[in-house]
Design a protein around this motif. Sequence first.
Motif, PDB file in Angstrom:
ATOM      1  N   ALA A 116       0.823  -1.209   0.000  1.00 39.65           N
ATOM      2  CA  ALA A 116       0.000   0.000   0.000  1.00 39.65           C
ATOM      3  C   ALA A 116       0.855   1.257   0.000  1.00 39.65           C
ATOM      4  O   ALA A 116       0.571   2.218  -0.718  1.00 39.65           O
ATOM      5  N   LEU A 117       1.921   1.256   0.798  1.00 38.63           N
ATOM      6  CA  LEU A 117       2.798   2.425   0.837  1.00 38.63           C
ATOM      7  C   LEU A 117       3.719   2.459  -0.374  1.00 38.63           C
ATOM      8  O   LEU A 117       3.972   3.527  -0.937  1.00 38.63           O
ATOM      9  N   SER A 118       4.213   1.308  -0.800  1.00 41.75           N
ATOM     10  CA  SER A 118       5.062   1.274  -1.999  1.00 41.75           C
ATOM     11  C   SER A 118       4.308   1.818  -3.200  1.00 41.75           C
ATOM     12  O   SER A 118       4.863   2.577  -4.006  1.00 41.75           O
ATOM     13  N   ASP A 119       3.036   1.446  -3.328  1.00 40.09           N
ATOM     14  CA  ASP A 119       2.227   1.943  -4.444  1.00 40.09           C
ATOM     15  C   ASP A 119       2.040   3.452  -4.360  1.00 40.09           C
ATOM     16  O   ASP A 119       2.032   4.144  -5.390  1.00 40.09           O
ATOM     17  N   ALA A 120       1.878   3.984  -3.141  1.00 50.16           N
ATOM     18  CA  ALA A 120       1.724   5.436  -2.989  1.00 50.16           C
ATOM     19  C   ALA A 120       2.963   6.168  -3.477  1.00 50.16           C
ATOM     20  O   ALA A 120       2.871   7.248  -4.075  1.00 50.16           O
ATOM     21  N   LEU A 121       4.132   5.582  -3.249  1.00 49.82           N
ATOM     22  CA  LEU A 121       5.374   6.194  -3.720  1.00 49.82           C
ATOM     23  C   LEU A 121       5.504   6.099  -5.238  1.00 49.82           C
ATOM     24  O   LEU A 121       5.817   7.084  -5.904  1.00 49.82           O
TER      25      LEU A 121
ATOM     26  N   ALA B 225      28.974  18.038  -2.462  1.00 55.94           N
ATOM     27  CA  ALA B 225      28.560  19.137  -1.589  1.00 55.94           C
ATOM     28  C   ALA B 225      27.558  20.041  -2.300  1.00 55.94           C
ATOM     29  O   ALA B 225      26.585  20.513  -1.701  1.00 55.94           O
ATOM     30  N   LEU B 226      27.779  20.272  -3.584  1.00 53.59           N
ATOM     31  CA  LEU B 226      26.826  21.068  -4.358  1.00 53.59           C
ATOM     32  C   LEU B 226      25.472  20.369  -4.441  1.00 53.59           C
ATOM     33  O   LEU B 226      24.418  21.017  -4.359  1.00 53.59           O
ATOM     34  N   ALA B 227      25.479  19.045  -4.614  1.00 57.58           N
ATOM     35  CA  ALA B 227      24.225  18.294  -4.663  1.00 57.58           C
ATOM     36  C   ALA B 227      23.484  18.395  -3.335  1.00 57.58           C
ATOM     37  O   ALA B 227      22.257  18.525  -3.295  1.00 57.58           O
ATOM     38  N   TYR B 228      24.240  18.356  -2.223  1.00 60.58           N
ATOM     39  CA  TYR B 228      23.628  18.510  -0.905  1.00 60.58           C
ATOM     40  C   TYR B 228      22.984  19.882  -0.770  1.00 60.58           C
ATOM     41  O   TYR B 228      21.849  20.012  -0.285  1.00 60.58           O
ATOM     42  N   LEU B 229      23.688  20.918  -1.198  1.00 63.45           N
ATOM     43  CA  LEU B 229      23.117  22.255  -1.145  1.00 63.45           C
ATOM     44  C   LEU B 229      21.859  22.348  -1.998  1.00 63.45           C
ATOM     45  O   LEU B 229      20.876  22.996  -1.602  1.00 63.45           O
ATOM     46  N   ALA B 230      21.885  21.702  -3.153  1.00 62.07           N
ATOM     47  CA  ALA B 230      20.731  21.764  -4.043  1.00 62.07           C
ATOM     48  C   ALA B 230      19.484  21.188  -3.385  1.00 62.07           C
ATOM     49  O   ALA B 230      18.394  21.746  -3.502  1.00 62.07           O
ATOM     50  N   ARG B 231      19.640  20.081  -2.657  1.00 59.46           N
ATOM     51  CA  ARG B 231      18.467  19.473  -2.021  1.00 59.46           C
ATOM     52  C   ARG B 231      17.980  20.303  -0.842  1.00 59.46           C
ATOM     53  O   ARG B 231      16.841  20.160  -0.412  1.00 59.46           O
ATOM     54  N   CYS B 232      18.867  21.154  -0.286  1.00 58.96           N
ATOM     55  CA  CYS B 232      18.446  22.065   0.775  1.00 58.96           C
ATOM     56  C   CYS B 232      17.795  23.326   0.216  1.00 58.96           C
ATOM     57  O   CYS B 232      16.867  23.875   0.808  1.00 58.96           O
ATOM     58  N   LEU B 233      18.283  23.791  -0.921  1.00 60.21           N
ATOM     59  CA  LEU B 233      17.773  25.027  -1.501  1.00 60.21           C
ATOM     60  C   LEU B 233      16.494  24.814  -2.293  1.00 60.21           C
ATOM     61  O   LEU B 233      15.664  25.723  -2.417  1.00 60.21           O
ATOM     62  N   LEU B 234      16.336  23.615  -2.848  1.00 58.19           N
ATOM     63  CA  LEU B 234      15.177  23.297  -3.683  1.00 58.19           C
ATOM     64  C   LEU B 234      14.446  22.077  -3.128  1.00 58.19           C
ATOM     65  O   LEU B 234      15.080  21.179  -2.563  1.00 58.19           O
ATOM     66  N   PRO B 235      13.122  22.011  -3.314  1.00 59.60           N
ATOM     67  CA  PRO B 235      12.383  20.810  -2.916  1.00 59.60           C
ATOM     68  C   PRO B 235      12.616  19.670  -3.909  1.00 59.60           C
ATOM     69  O   PRO B 235      11.860  19.492  -4.867  1.00 59.60           O
ATOM     70  N   LEU B 236      13.691  18.925  -3.677  1.00 54.59           N
ATOM     71  CA  LEU B 236      14.011  17.786  -4.527  1.00 54.59           C
ATOM     72  C   LEU B 236      13.495  16.516  -3.857  1.00 54.59           C
ATOM     73  O   LEU B 236      13.816  16.247  -2.696  1.00 54.59           O
ATOM     74  N   VAL B 237      12.695  15.740  -4.569  1.00 58.26           N
ATOM     75  CA  VAL B 237      12.161  14.504  -4.011  1.00 58.26           C
ATOM     76  C   VAL B 237      13.055  13.345  -4.402  1.00 58.26           C
ATOM     77  O   VAL B 237      13.702  13.354  -5.459  1.00 58.26           O
ATOM     78  N   GLN B 238      13.106  12.347  -3.522  1.00 60.42           N
ATOM     79  CA  GLN B 238      13.852  11.127  -3.803  1.00 60.42           C
ATOM     80  C   GLN B 238      12.960  10.181  -4.604  1.00 60.42           C
ATOM     81  O   GLN B 238      11.894   9.777  -4.153  1.00 60.42           O
ATOM     82  N   VAL B 239      13.419   9.840  -5.781  1.00 55.46           N
ATOM     83  CA  VAL B 239      12.608   9.068  -6.723  1.00 55.46           C
ATOM     84  C   VAL B 239      12.674   7.575  -6.394  1.00 55.46           C
ATOM     85  O   VAL B 239      13.739   7.054  -6.067  1.00 55.46           O
ATOM     86  N   PRO B 240      11.537   6.852  -6.468  1.00 54.02           N
ATOM     87  CA  PRO B 240      11.565   5.398  -6.314  1.00 54.02           C
ATOM     88  C   PRO B 240      12.485   4.770  -7.352  1.00 54.02           C
ATOM     89  O   PRO B 240      12.696   5.349  -8.424  1.00 54.02           O
ATOM     90  N   PRO B 241      13.106   3.586  -7.039  1.00 54.29           N
ATOM     91  CA  PRO B 241      12.699   2.678  -5.953  1.00 54.29           C
ATOM     92  C   PRO B 241      13.207   3.036  -4.567  1.00 54.29           C
ATOM     93  O   PRO B 241      13.012   2.257  -3.641  1.00 54.29           O
TER      94      PRO B 241
END
Length: 378
Positions: free
Chosen positions: A64-69, A157-173
């Motif tokens: 159920a949760l996997s499908d929601a993602l 480090a730039l990628a880390y800043l990007a996820r803090c500055l922008l709403p980046l979602v972690q894509v499945p799986p």
Amino acid sequence: MADVLGGRALNRALLERQWLSARRDAGAVGPVAAMEHLAGMQAQAGDAPYYQLHARLDGFTPRALSDALTDRAAARVVLMRGTIHLVSARDVLPMRTVVQPFLDTVLFHSTAGKQVAGVDPAAVTAAAREVLADGPLANEELGERLAGRLPGYEGNALAYLARCLLPLVQVPPRGVWGQGGGLVYALAEQWLDVEAGTGRAADPATDATPDDLVLRYLAAFGPASVADAQKWSSLTGLRAVFERLRPRLVSYRDEAGRELFDLAGTELPDPGREIEPFLLGPFDNALLSHADRSRIIAKEYERKVFTHNGIVRGAIMLDGFVAGLWKPVLKRREATVEFTAFRTFTRAERAALEQRAAELLEFAAPETERRRTVFTEP
């Protein structure tokens, strides 16, 4: 004079708001509705939200949760306290807008932030939007592309800043039960709206304020103090928000004299209500969302549950309070729940925990025939 609420009254209120005093029917309440009611679930580990929901929803299954993602009805994103949270697609942008000031303040004090001292945040934001415009990127590739546009700075480090500055979602799986996967990021507005075609995240939430977030916090964790709300959100200056909302709130005091707030008209449960033993999932916000945690865990137990490297272990709950640790050990031919007690358990408590362990293994390892429960007591 405001009513004084003791520890058991606060404990029972928290368990009731968190759906831990009695499980809801998963057929009537799905994982998306649950995470919205809970104002998000901390999801540092991929399987943690599954165990958190198992404690709250009767009949809940990992699918159920996997499908929601995978259906993009929910997403993993940096939110409160700068940690990964699992929230509904509807909540990603409004919640992120409110907590963004905290992320803007702390990101350059992090290890990654210090590695890119002097970089222009606006340049990082623009570069990240540009490289992600064509779709999701693995963390390593995101970092490499950002470093190509911002020479002289380290890519990760730039990628880390990007996820803090922008709403980046972690894509499945990533976060999908039994799969996991590396870090792959997407722009939230693309992943949850343009590509999915649902319109759920179309509103950029530019008019979001802390008021709604505070009200949702109280609905899920109240009664609570201003300091509690600030602990949960990592936002500062919430006293002014509570004062603005005071006409919509009711006020209590705890036994130390601190003012506690709750939604007006909300009935508190009986402090004497019996609570069946249950297993609280790892990283559960029920343990993390108050400055004073004594309503659910004794001070001497905190270091046993919260490790020095940021892990929050699964907790045995007896009479509504933390009484030990539990850990699943899932192998192909054998599945075990390991219990570590903080005190000697009674025969009735052991029997109840063995039943909870059997239910958990039926949930987490239904195809494993050999199942065991192991107790370690003082």
